[in-house]
Scaffold this active site. Structure first.
Site, PDB file in Angstrom:
ATOM      1  N   HIS A  10      44.259  41.259  31.217  1.00 44.17           N
ATOM      2  CA  HIS A  10      43.656  41.489  32.534  1.00 44.17           C
ATOM      3  C   HIS A  10      43.212  42.954  32.585  1.00 44.17           C
ATOM      4  CE1 HIS A  10      45.999  38.038  34.705  1.00 44.17           C
ATOM      5  NE2 HIS A  10      45.757  37.739  33.430  1.00 44.17           N
ATOM      6  N   LYS A  26      28.973  36.537  39.723  1.00 41.66           N
ATOM      7  CA  LYS A  26      29.910  37.013  38.694  1.00 41.66           C
ATOM      8  C   LYS A  26      29.765  36.172  37.423  1.00 41.66           C
ATOM      9  CE  LYS A  26      34.463  36.688  39.668  1.00 41.66           C
ATOM     10  NZ  LYS A  26      35.724  37.114  40.320  1.00 41.66           N
ATOM     11  N   GLY A  58      40.512  44.031  41.297  1.00 37.82           N
ATOM     12  CA  GLY A  58      41.784  44.627  41.681  1.00 37.82           C
ATOM     13  C   GLY A  58      41.774  44.950  43.163  1.00 37.82           C
ATOM     14  N   ALA A 111      48.283  47.403  39.194  1.00 36.45           N
ATOM     15  CA  ALA A 111      47.302  47.988  40.105  1.00 36.45           C
ATOM     16  C   ALA A 111      47.224  49.491  39.848  1.00 36.45           C
ATOM     17  CB  ALA A 111      47.702  47.710  41.544  1.00 36.45           C
ATOM     18  N   ALA A 138      34.065  42.866  40.844  1.00 36.80           N
ATOM     19  CA  ALA A 138      34.321  42.428  39.470  1.00 36.80           C
ATOM     20  C   ALA A 138      33.006  42.172  38.734  1.00 36.80           C
ATOM     21  CB  ALA A 138      35.180  41.169  39.486  1.00 36.80           C
ATOM     22  N   GLU A 150      50.575  32.948  32.226  1.00 31.33           N
ATOM     23  CA  GLU A 150      50.399  34.363  32.571  1.00 31.33           C
ATOM     24  C   GLU A 150      51.757  35.051  32.486  1.00 31.33           C
ATOM     25  OE1 GLU A 150      48.161  35.980  36.239  1.00 31.33           O
ATOM     26  OE2 GLU A 150      50.256  36.494  36.666  1.00 31.33           O
ATOM     27  N   THR A 207      49.000  40.490  32.849  1.00 29.18           N
ATOM     28  CA  THR A 207      48.469  41.208  34.017  1.00 29.18           C
ATOM     29  C   THR A 207      48.366  42.707  33.748  1.00 29.18           C
ATOM     30  OG1 THR A 207      50.635  41.541  34.983  1.00 29.18           O
ATOM     31  CG2 THR A 207      49.470  39.529  35.625  1.00 29.18           C
ATOM     32  N   HIS A 262      38.618  33.915  48.804  1.00 29.59           N
ATOM     33  CA  HIS A 262      39.269  35.227  48.702  1.00 29.59           C
ATOM     34  C   HIS A 262      39.494  35.760  50.118  1.00 29.59           C
ATOM     35  CE1 HIS A 262      39.406  39.659  48.019  1.00 29.59           C
ATOM     36  NE2 HIS A 262      40.186  39.264  47.022  1.00 29.59           N
TER      37      HIS A 262
HETATM   38  P1  FAD Z   1      35.681  40.111  43.187  1.00 30.24           P
HETATM   39  O1  FAD Z   1      35.245  38.968  42.311  1.00 30.24           O
HETATM   40  O2  FAD Z   1      35.011  41.385  43.069  1.00 30.24           O
HETATM   41  O3  FAD Z   1      35.783  39.595  44.663  1.00 30.24           O
HETATM   42  C1  FAD Z   1      36.476  40.374  45.658  1.00 30.24           C
HETATM   43  C2  FAD Z   1      35.857  40.123  47.027  1.00 30.24           C
HETATM   44  O4  FAD Z   1      34.564  40.736  47.079  1.00 30.24           O
HETATM   45  C3  FAD Z   1      35.636  38.649  47.360  1.00 30.24           C
HETATM   46  O5  FAD Z   1      35.884  38.478  48.730  1.00 30.24           O
HETATM   47  C4  FAD Z   1      34.147  38.444  47.065  1.00 30.24           C
HETATM   48  O6  FAD Z   1      33.598  37.385  47.850  1.00 30.24           O
HETATM   49  C5  FAD Z   1      33.580  39.791  47.458  1.00 30.24           C
HETATM   50  N1  FAD Z   1      32.331  40.152  46.765  1.00 30.24           N
HETATM   51  C6  FAD Z   1      32.060  40.024  45.438  1.00 30.24           C
HETATM   52  N2  FAD Z   1      30.836  40.501  45.167  1.00 30.24           N
HETATM   53  C7  FAD Z   1      30.313  40.958  46.342  1.00 30.24           C
HETATM   54  C8  FAD Z   1      29.067  41.562  46.700  1.00 30.24           C
HETATM   55  N3  FAD Z   1      28.103  41.793  45.805  1.00 30.24           N
HETATM   56  N4  FAD Z   1      28.879  41.912  48.020  1.00 30.24           N
HETATM   57  C9  FAD Z   1      29.863  41.677  48.950  1.00 30.24           C
HETATM   58  N5  FAD Z   1      31.042  41.099  48.649  1.00 30.24           N
HETATM   59  C10 FAD Z   1      31.275  40.746  47.363  1.00 30.24           C
HETATM   60  N6  FAD Z   1      45.198  42.074  40.355  1.00 30.24           N
HETATM   61  C11 FAD Z   1      45.672  43.106  39.610  1.00 30.24           C
HETATM   62  O7  FAD Z   1      45.753  44.256  40.098  1.00 30.24           O
HETATM   63  N7  FAD Z   1      46.094  42.919  38.303  1.00 30.24           N
HETATM   64  C12 FAD Z   1      46.027  41.705  37.714  1.00 30.24           C
HETATM   65  O8  FAD Z   1      46.405  41.564  36.544  1.00 30.24           O
HETATM   66  C13 FAD Z   1      45.528  40.593  38.468  1.00 30.24           C
HETATM   67  N8  FAD Z   1      45.423  39.362  37.908  1.00 30.24           N
HETATM   68  C14 FAD Z   1      44.861  38.333  38.629  1.00 30.24           C
HETATM   69  C15 FAD Z   1      44.700  37.078  38.008  1.00 30.24           C
HETATM   70  C16 FAD Z   1      44.126  36.013  38.705  1.00 30.24           C
HETATM   71  C17 FAD Z   1      43.940  34.677  38.010  1.00 30.24           C
HETATM   72  C18 FAD Z   1      43.724  36.185  40.059  1.00 30.24           C
HETATM   73  C19 FAD Z   1      43.141  35.031  40.841  1.00 30.24           C
HETATM   74  C20 FAD Z   1      43.898  37.414  40.685  1.00 30.24           C
HETATM   75  C21 FAD Z   1      44.443  38.502  39.979  1.00 30.24           C
HETATM   76  N9  FAD Z   1      44.607  39.772  40.555  1.00 30.24           N
HETATM   77  C22 FAD Z   1      45.106  40.830  39.817  1.00 30.24           C
HETATM   78  C23 FAD Z   1      44.274  39.993  41.978  1.00 30.24           C
HETATM   79  C24 FAD Z   1      42.819  40.470  42.176  1.00 30.24           C
HETATM   80  O9  FAD Z   1      42.665  41.751  41.630  1.00 30.24           O
HETATM   81  C25 FAD Z   1      42.552  40.485  43.682  1.00 30.24           C
HETATM   82  O10 FAD Z   1      42.543  39.165  44.178  1.00 30.24           O
HETATM   83  C26 FAD Z   1      41.315  41.228  44.139  1.00 30.24           C
HETATM   84  O11 FAD Z   1      41.394  41.348  45.571  1.00 30.24           O
HETATM   85  C27 FAD Z   1      39.984  40.554  43.833  1.00 30.24           C
HETATM   86  O12 FAD Z   1      39.664  40.616  42.518  1.00 30.24           O
HETATM   87  P2  FAD Z   1      38.398  39.780  41.953  1.00 30.24           P
HETATM   88  O13 FAD Z   1      38.220  40.184  40.557  1.00 30.24           O
HETATM   89  O14 FAD Z   1      38.544  38.358  42.270  1.00 30.24           O
HETATM   90  O15 FAD Z   1      37.252  40.435  42.873  1.00 30.24           O
END
Ligand code: FAD
Length: 284
Positions: free
Chosen positions: A76, A166, A107, A50, A126, A16, A47, A150
């Site tokens: 990303h 997802k 995010g 934000a 997501a 990354e 990446t 998370h």
């Molecule tokens: P989600 O998959 O949407 O999950 C977020 C939370 O919501 C989790 O607690 C999940 O359990 C919950 N959830 C999901 N669906 C539901 C539902 N239907 N009802 C209720 N709760 C639900 N951030 C950046 O800004 N830029 C980047 O480039 C970036 N790169 C990353 C790369 C990796 C490999 C990782 C692991 C993280 C990265 N992040 C980045 C951070 C990420 O954006 C944060 O961790 C963010 O808080 C969660 O993103 P997610 O896509 O995992 O969210």
């Protein structure tokens, strides 16, 4: 990882990178990418700032990786605070740049976003972004996962259930949050498989080369710091070069163990540090 054919060797490793904050640092990033590209990674991901402040830079970098280096590039892309129109424009720009693979993320909520704006957001999670991308584009889609849960999820089970949603929405592989104790990752893999998550999972490894970096990393990721790593920092933290060597050795040990367990891939959070990443590659 992707369904596309590329003509370079694959190493089981991926990296990354991030777009530099200042424009004057931008030229350097191409040399960093060339050097990382020489290590034959399976893919390089970049990446996305934000709030999307430097979204164009992510596209520029991934386009270079894909077109110039001929290595699979993963852009990303986050969706919190974005409208469907913003996303359509972003996807069109990715297509124009020749990038065909994204890491679809929710995010984190930007500090400038009011409660009202947050509640009215078009994409809640997501998985909503994944559904949108599946419906409107032919991009290959990866997603993020969390071996230690998370931070917002009330329980590990609930987080996994949402991860399954997802994946079912159209994610073809996962990249994990960093972890420093492999047992968390193995437990996560077992529990994910038990509920029917069978896509490849790339293990996220962050080499810790300074004591300060560990503090920042842990506060951002919430990853557990095992005693062995804490002891390394206590012993070597004051000496720059010794700490760097000890941090690299720790990461190499983690990776070797993961490889022995036959994991799908190792994703190194390179932090744009070529020397550290190259040293790890050669030690492996
Ligand atoms: P989600 O998959 O949407 O999950 C977020 C939370 O919501 C989790 O607690 C999940 O359990 C919950 N959830 C999901 N669906 C539901 C539902 N239907 N009802 C209720 N709760 C639900 N951030 C950046 O800004 N830029 C980047 O480039 C970036 N790169 C990353 C790369 C990796 C490999 C990782 C692991 C993280 C990265 N992040 C980045 C951070 C990420 O954006 C944060 O961790 C963010 O808080 C969660 O993103 P997610 O896509 O995992 O969210």
């Amino acid at each position: 990882m992707s369904e596309k054919q590329t003509n370079h060797r694959k190493s089981g490793l991926s990296f990354e990178v991030f777009p530099p904050k200042k424009d004057e640092e931008f030229e350097n990033v191409y040399q960093i990418l060339r050097d990382l590209g020489a290590l034959c990674p399976d893919f390089i991901s970049c990446t996305y700032g934000a709030g999307g402040s430097r979204a164009g830079k992510t596209i520029e970098i991934t386009s270079f990786i894909q077109k110039e280096l001929q290595i699979d590039a993963v852009a990303h892309i986050t969706c919190v605070g974005f409208t469907k129109k913003d996303l359509a424009e972003n996807c069109a720009a990715l297509r124009e740049a020749g990038v065909t693979h994204v890491l679809a993320l929710r995010g984190d909520r930007p500090q400038t976003m009011t409660d009202e704006q947050y509640d009215r957001r078009e994409f809640h999670y997501a998985s909503d972004l994944v559904r949108y991308l599946k419906e409107h584009t032919d991009l290959i889609i990866s997603g993020a996962c969390y071996p230690e849960k998370h931070f917002e999820a009330p329980s590990f089970e609930e987080d996994l259930r949402h991860l399954k949603e997802k994946v079912d929405a159209g994610v073809s592989s996962l990249i994990s949050q960093m972890f420093f104790d492999n047992d968390f990752f193995y437990r996560f893999l077992d529990r994910a498989a038990a509920i029917g998550i069978h896509v490849p999972v790339h293990a996220g490894i962050m080499p810790i080369t300074t004591a300060k970096q560990l503090g920042t990393t842990v506060s951002l990721s919430g990853s557990t710091v095992p005693k062995k790593l804490a002891d390394l920092i206590a012993t070597y933290g004051d000496d720059k070069e010794d700490m760097r060597k000890a941090g690299i050795a720790y990461a190499v040990e983690q990776i070797r163990d993961l490889q022995e367990h036959g994991v799908d891939g190792i994703h190194i959070y390179s932090m744009n540090k070529v020397k550290t990443t190259t040293d790890i590659y050669h030690m492996l």
